[in-house]
Design a protein around this motif. Structure first.
Motif, PDB file in Angstrom:
ATOM      1  N   SER A 114       9.495  -6.432 -11.591  1.00 14.94           N
ATOM      2  CA  SER A 114      10.159  -7.604 -11.141  1.00 14.94           C
ATOM      3  C   SER A 114      10.087  -9.050 -11.711  1.00 14.94           C
ATOM      4  O   SER A 114       8.961  -9.157 -12.594  1.00 14.94           O
ATOM      5  N   ALA A 115      10.915  -9.665 -11.536  1.00 18.03           N
ATOM      6  CA  ALA A 115      11.161 -10.789 -12.058  1.00 18.03           C
ATOM      7  C   ALA A 115       9.965 -11.977 -11.863  1.00 18.03           C
ATOM      8  O   ALA A 115       9.328 -11.792 -10.719  1.00 18.03           O
ATOM      9  N   LEU A 116       9.530 -12.760 -12.637  1.00 21.35           N
ATOM     10  CA  LEU A 116       8.500 -13.917 -12.354  1.00 21.35           C
ATOM     11  C   LEU A 116       8.982 -14.532 -11.227  1.00 21.35           C
ATOM     12  O   LEU A 116       9.960 -15.072 -10.812  1.00 21.35           O
ATOM     13  N   LYS A 117       7.839 -14.934 -10.360  1.00 18.72           N
ATOM     14  CA  LYS A 117       7.858 -15.734  -9.174  1.00 18.72           C
ATOM     15  C   LYS A 117       7.877 -17.310  -9.682  1.00 18.72           C
ATOM     16  O   LYS A 117       7.231 -17.492 -10.539  1.00 18.72           O
ATOM     17  N   PRO A 118       8.351 -18.122  -8.748  1.00 22.21           N
ATOM     18  CA  PRO A 118       8.172 -19.574  -9.206  1.00 22.21           C
ATOM     19  C   PRO A 118       6.943 -20.197  -9.632  1.00 22.21           C
ATOM     20  O   PRO A 118       6.608 -20.868 -10.652  1.00 22.21           O
ATOM     21  N   GLU A 119       5.773 -19.676  -8.891  1.00 14.88           N
ATOM     22  CA  GLU A 119       4.621 -20.135  -9.188  1.00 14.88           C
ATOM     23  C   GLU A 119       3.993 -19.289 -10.459  1.00 14.88           C
ATOM     24  O   GLU A 119       3.191 -20.113 -10.999  1.00 14.88           O
ATOM     25  N   THR A 203       7.062  -1.282  -9.335  1.00  9.96           N
ATOM     26  CA  THR A 203       7.668  -0.132  -8.828  1.00  9.96           C
ATOM     27  C   THR A 203       7.683  -0.330  -7.178  1.00  9.96           C
ATOM     28  O   THR A 203       8.543   0.079  -6.655  1.00  9.96           O
ATOM     29  N   THR A 204       6.215  -0.633  -7.054  1.00  9.19           N
ATOM     30  CA  THR A 204       6.277  -0.540  -5.173  1.00  9.19           C
ATOM     31  C   THR A 204       7.077  -1.662  -4.874  1.00  9.19           C
ATOM     32  O   THR A 204       7.705  -1.538  -3.756  1.00  9.19           O
ATOM     33  N   GLN A 205       6.946  -2.916  -5.708  1.00  7.73           N
ATOM     34  CA  GLN A 205       8.023  -3.854  -5.087  1.00  7.73           C
ATOM     35  C   GLN A 205       9.099  -3.694  -4.965  1.00  7.73           C
ATOM     36  O   GLN A 205      10.113  -4.023  -4.174  1.00  7.73           O
ATOM     37  N   ASN A 206       9.897  -2.991  -5.941  1.00  8.10           N
ATOM     38  CA  ASN A 206      11.322  -2.410  -5.906  1.00  8.10           C
ATOM     39  C   ASN A 206      11.576  -1.548  -4.903  1.00  8.10           C
ATOM     40  O   ASN A 206      12.464  -1.320  -4.442  1.00  8.10           O
ATOM     41  N   LEU A 207      10.533  -0.332  -4.727  1.00  2.86           N
ATOM     42  CA  LEU A 207      10.750   0.380  -3.530  1.00  2.86           C
ATOM     43  C   LEU A 207      10.836  -0.308  -2.211  1.00  2.86           C
ATOM     44  O   LEU A 207      11.747   0.052  -1.392  1.00  2.86           O
ATOM     45  N   GLY A 208      10.109  -1.396  -1.945  1.00  3.17           N
ATOM     46  CA  GLY A 208      10.231  -2.451  -0.976  1.00  3.17           C
ATOM     47  C   GLY A 208      11.342  -2.986  -0.665  1.00  3.17           C
ATOM     48  O   GLY A 208      11.795  -3.074   0.659  1.00  3.17           O
ATOM     49  N   LYS A 209      11.951  -3.544  -1.940  1.00  2.00           N
ATOM     50  CA  LYS A 209      13.242  -4.076  -1.580  1.00  2.00           C
ATOM     51  C   LYS A 209      14.604  -3.252  -1.345  1.00  2.00           C
ATOM     52  O   LYS A 209      15.146  -3.646  -0.460  1.00  2.00           O
ATOM     53  N   TYR A 210      14.403  -1.997  -1.866  1.00  4.79           N
ATOM     54  CA  TYR A 210      15.377  -1.019  -1.291  1.00  4.79           C
ATOM     55  C   TYR A 210      15.070  -0.660   0.116  1.00  4.79           C
ATOM     56  O   TYR A 210      16.114  -0.587   0.781  1.00  4.79           O
ATOM     57  N   LEU A 211      14.084  -0.274   0.649  1.00  3.78           N
ATOM     58  CA  LEU A 211      13.712   0.167   1.899  1.00  3.78           C
ATOM     59  C   LEU A 211      14.121  -0.951   2.796  1.00  3.78           C
ATOM     60  O   LEU A 211      14.566  -0.976   3.974  1.00  3.78           O
ATOM     61  N   LYS A 220       9.719  -3.191   7.895  1.00  7.05           N
ATOM     62  CA  LYS A 220       9.416  -4.273   8.463  1.00  7.05           C
ATOM     63  C   LYS A 220       8.529  -5.223   7.301  1.00  7.05           C
ATOM     64  O   LYS A 220       8.244  -6.564   7.623  1.00  7.05           O
ATOM     65  N   TYR A 221       8.271  -4.648   6.250  1.00  9.66           N
ATOM     66  CA  TYR A 221       7.323  -5.325   5.225  1.00  9.66           C
ATOM     67  C   TYR A 221       8.023  -6.065   4.193  1.00  9.66           C
ATOM     68  O   TYR A 221       9.128  -5.805   3.877  1.00  9.66           O
ATOM     69  N   GLU A 222       7.159  -7.090   3.970  1.00  9.83           N
ATOM     70  CA  GLU A 222       7.778  -8.027   2.793  1.00  9.83           C
ATOM     71  C   GLU A 222       7.655  -7.014   1.447  1.00  9.83           C
ATOM     72  O   GLU A 222       6.783  -6.332   1.135  1.00  9.83           O
ATOM     73  N   ALA A 223       8.613  -7.333   0.757  1.00 11.71           N
ATOM     74  CA  ALA A 223       8.588  -6.521  -0.748  1.00 11.71           C
ATOM     75  C   ALA A 223       7.626  -7.276  -1.826  1.00 11.71           C
ATOM     76  O   ALA A 223       8.104  -8.261  -2.554  1.00 11.71           O
ATOM     77  N   GLU A 224       6.497  -6.836  -1.545  1.00 11.28           N
ATOM     78  CA  GLU A 224       5.343  -7.268  -2.504  1.00 11.28           C
ATOM     79  C   GLU A 224       4.899  -6.198  -3.531  1.00 11.28           C
ATOM     80  O   GLU A 224       5.108  -4.994  -3.188  1.00 11.28           O
ATOM     81  N   LYS A 226       2.029  -5.582  -3.988  1.00 14.32           N
ATOM     82  CA  LYS A 226       0.680  -4.608  -3.267  1.00 14.32           C
ATOM     83  C   LYS A 226       1.286  -3.684  -2.256  1.00 14.32           C
ATOM     84  O   LYS A 226       2.153  -4.162  -1.468  1.00 14.32           O
ATOM     85  N   TRP A 227       0.906  -2.584  -2.099  1.00 16.71           N
ATOM     86  CA  TRP A 227       1.346  -1.692  -1.108  1.00 16.71           C
ATOM     87  C   TRP A 227       1.250  -2.146   0.431  1.00 16.71           C
ATOM     88  O   TRP A 227      -0.087  -2.620   0.644  1.00 16.71           O
ATOM     89  N   PRO A 228       2.147  -2.182   1.076  1.00 15.96           N
ATOM     90  CA  PRO A 228       1.929  -3.066   2.580  1.00 15.96           C
ATOM     91  C   PRO A 228       1.542  -2.360   3.607  1.00 15.96           C
ATOM     92  O   PRO A 228       1.148  -2.623   4.580  1.00 15.96           O
ATOM     93  N   ALA A 229       2.026  -1.027   3.770  1.00 11.30           N
ATOM     94  CA  ALA A 229       2.030  -0.143   4.695  1.00 11.30           C
ATOM     95  C   ALA A 229       0.464   0.607   4.996  1.00 11.30           C
ATOM     96  O   ALA A 229      -0.025   0.848   4.062  1.00 11.30           O
ATOM     97  N   PRO A 230       0.134   0.743   6.295  1.00  9.76           N
ATOM     98  CA  PRO A 230      -1.158   1.561   6.579  1.00  9.76           C
ATOM     99  C   PRO A 230      -0.766   3.031   6.086  1.00  9.76           C
ATOM    100  O   PRO A 230       0.143   3.542   6.209  1.00  9.76           O
ATOM    101  N   GLY A 231      -2.042   3.647   5.972  1.00  8.16           N
ATOM    102  CA  GLY A 231      -1.967   5.197   5.914  1.00  8.16           C
ATOM    103  C   GLY A 231      -1.419   5.630   4.609  1.00  8.16           C
ATOM    104  O   GLY A 231      -1.213   4.593   3.548  1.00  8.16           O
ATOM    105  N   GLY A 232      -1.453   6.692   4.315  1.00 14.23           N
ATOM    106  CA  GLY A 232      -0.984   7.483   2.954  1.00 14.23           C
ATOM    107  C   GLY A 232      -2.288   7.425   2.122  1.00 14.23           C
ATOM    108  O   GLY A 232      -3.209   6.825   2.305  1.00 14.23           O
ATOM    109  N   GLN A 233      -1.865   7.693   0.775  1.00 15.89           N
ATOM    110  CA  GLN A 233      -2.993   7.821  -0.042  1.00 15.89           C
ATOM    111  C   GLN A 233      -2.680   6.992  -1.599  1.00 15.89           C
ATOM    112  O   GLN A 233      -1.373   7.173  -1.675  1.00 15.89           O
ATOM    113  N   ALA A 234      -3.696   6.716  -2.180  1.00 16.55           N
ATOM    114  CA  ALA A 234      -3.249   5.715  -3.196  1.00 16.55           C
ATOM    115  C   ALA A 234      -3.628   6.597  -4.470  1.00 16.55           C
ATOM    116  O   ALA A 234      -4.608   7.473  -4.421  1.00 16.55           O
TER     117      ALA A 234
END
Length: 378
Positions: A114-119, A203-211, A220-224, A226-234
């Protein structure tokens, strides 16, 4: 099936490359995502014909995206075969860790999905002195949604259903939403085990952007990163998620197509609302990436991708990995090597290797701008 045969052929090709050279593609299940890519001590392969080693010397350290790990393996092997005495070490960790390393001044360039953020751009000015960090799109490709479900080889899902699966709202493989999309499949009454990345990941952030773009009511999660959703396994890294999906019946996860190809993991076809579901392939990803627009300013070439495309044959779940460098103010002892290596990766020969490894080359119109920018780095 034609796709499976194609995957087997690609996997065979990758395996042959790994055996013949010094690098072993880590997607084969042994990657710890902390090792470095280097061809030191290995047998030399025939050098790529257009590698220009002028100004390259010593050791160049880089780190970041595990999404481009397999591409970087091939590039480093070819480059070092041509440039005697030069060593490239790419630490495949994650996009987040790569940006941190770049802004700490410990690497010559970083890989980020993902591209650099302003900060992050602001922080880079401390290292780039007279300039700042910029994004150079270098690797494209589909994010494959891989699954392991005994008795089911083919699966179609749409964005809302994927969103509910990864948000653990759909819990069984024979759920009505999945069955409706797969009327001919014998879906078992089995729990879905979704896997996601454990560390910050582009990769997580791009999946979030797509969804978020294609299924806004269900994700409903921001595309970040860090994985945002509860549940699942890492699991750690793209290779960790892929290896786990390959081993666990009932599992589903996301990773770059090269990992699915090398491990022969079945991948989801995406129903975009177009005339037919779209398979995860380099060619189909290229159709989506070709529509991208440069949104960066100056020498920055960050891209704006269309995740909601319904164009026939365009696979919408794509990512672009950027090499992050200083536009000016690069360290004198590594500048020559950075320019030489990235000139090769952006060359026709370098980009050709991407398709062979399950990635998608950057469209030529954009890639020409990358080569021009690399030539002007100082």
């Amino acid at each position: 099936m034609k796709l499976q045969r194609k995957n087997r052929l690609r996997a065979t090709a990758l395996g042959a490359l790994a055996v013949s050279g010094a690098l072993v593609l880590t997607a084969c299940g042994s990657d710890d995502n902390s090792g470095e890519t280097s061809a030191t001590g290995g047998a030399k392969t025939k050098a790529a014909s257009n590698v220009k080693c002028d100004g390259a010397k010593g050791q160049l350290r880089a780190s970041g995206s595990s999404a481009q790990k397999n591409a970087m393996d091939l590039w480093v092997k070819e480059y070092m075969a041509a440039c005697s005495g030069v060593e490239i070490n790419y630490n495949s960790s994650s996009s987040g860790e790569g940006i941190v390393a770049f802004n700490q001044g410990t690497v010559g360039f970083a890989g980020s999905d993902s591209a650099l953020k302003p900060e992050e751009v602001a922080e880079s000015k401390k290292i780039c002195k007279s300039g700042q960090g910029i994004n150079l799109p270098m690797v494209g490709g589909p994010i494959a949604v891989g699954f392991h479900l005994e008795g089911v080889d083919s699966l179609t899902l749409d964005a809302p259903t994927l969103a509910k699966i990864f948000d653990t709202k759909i819990k069984k493989w024979n759920d009505e939403a999945i069955a409706k999309l797969n009327p001919d499949a014998k879906l078992p009454d089995k729990a879905i085990q979704p896997f996601h990345r454990s560390e910050d990941s582009g990769t997580t952030q791009n999946l979030g952007k797509y969804l978020g773009a294609a299924a806004p009511k269900d994700w409903k999660y921001e595309a970040e990163k860090k994985w945002p959703a509860p549940g699942g396994q890492a699991a750690s890294g793209s290779s960790g998620v892929a290896s786990t999906v390959k081993q666990v019946d009932g599992s589903i996860g996301y990773f770059e197509l090269s990992y699915a190809t090398s491990q022969q993991i079945s991948t989801v076809d995406i129903d975009t609302g177009g005339s037919a579901p779209v398979k995860a392939s380099s060619e189909n990803a290229s159709k989506a990436i070709a529509a991208a627009k440069v949104k960066g300013t100056g020498k920055d070439l960050a891209l704006d991708l269309d995740y909601t495309t319904k164009a026939d044959g365009a696979y919408p779940l794509v990512l672009v990995t950027y090499e992050v460098v200083c536009d000016t103010g690069n360290k004198a002892d590594t500048l020559g090597t950075v320019k030489s290596f990235l000139t090769y990766t952006a060359s026709a020969d370098g980009q050709k290797l991407l398709t062979e490894a399950g990635y998608a080359p950057i469209p030529e119109e954009i890639n020409a701008k990358v080569r021009e920018t690399v030539a002007g780095l100082s």
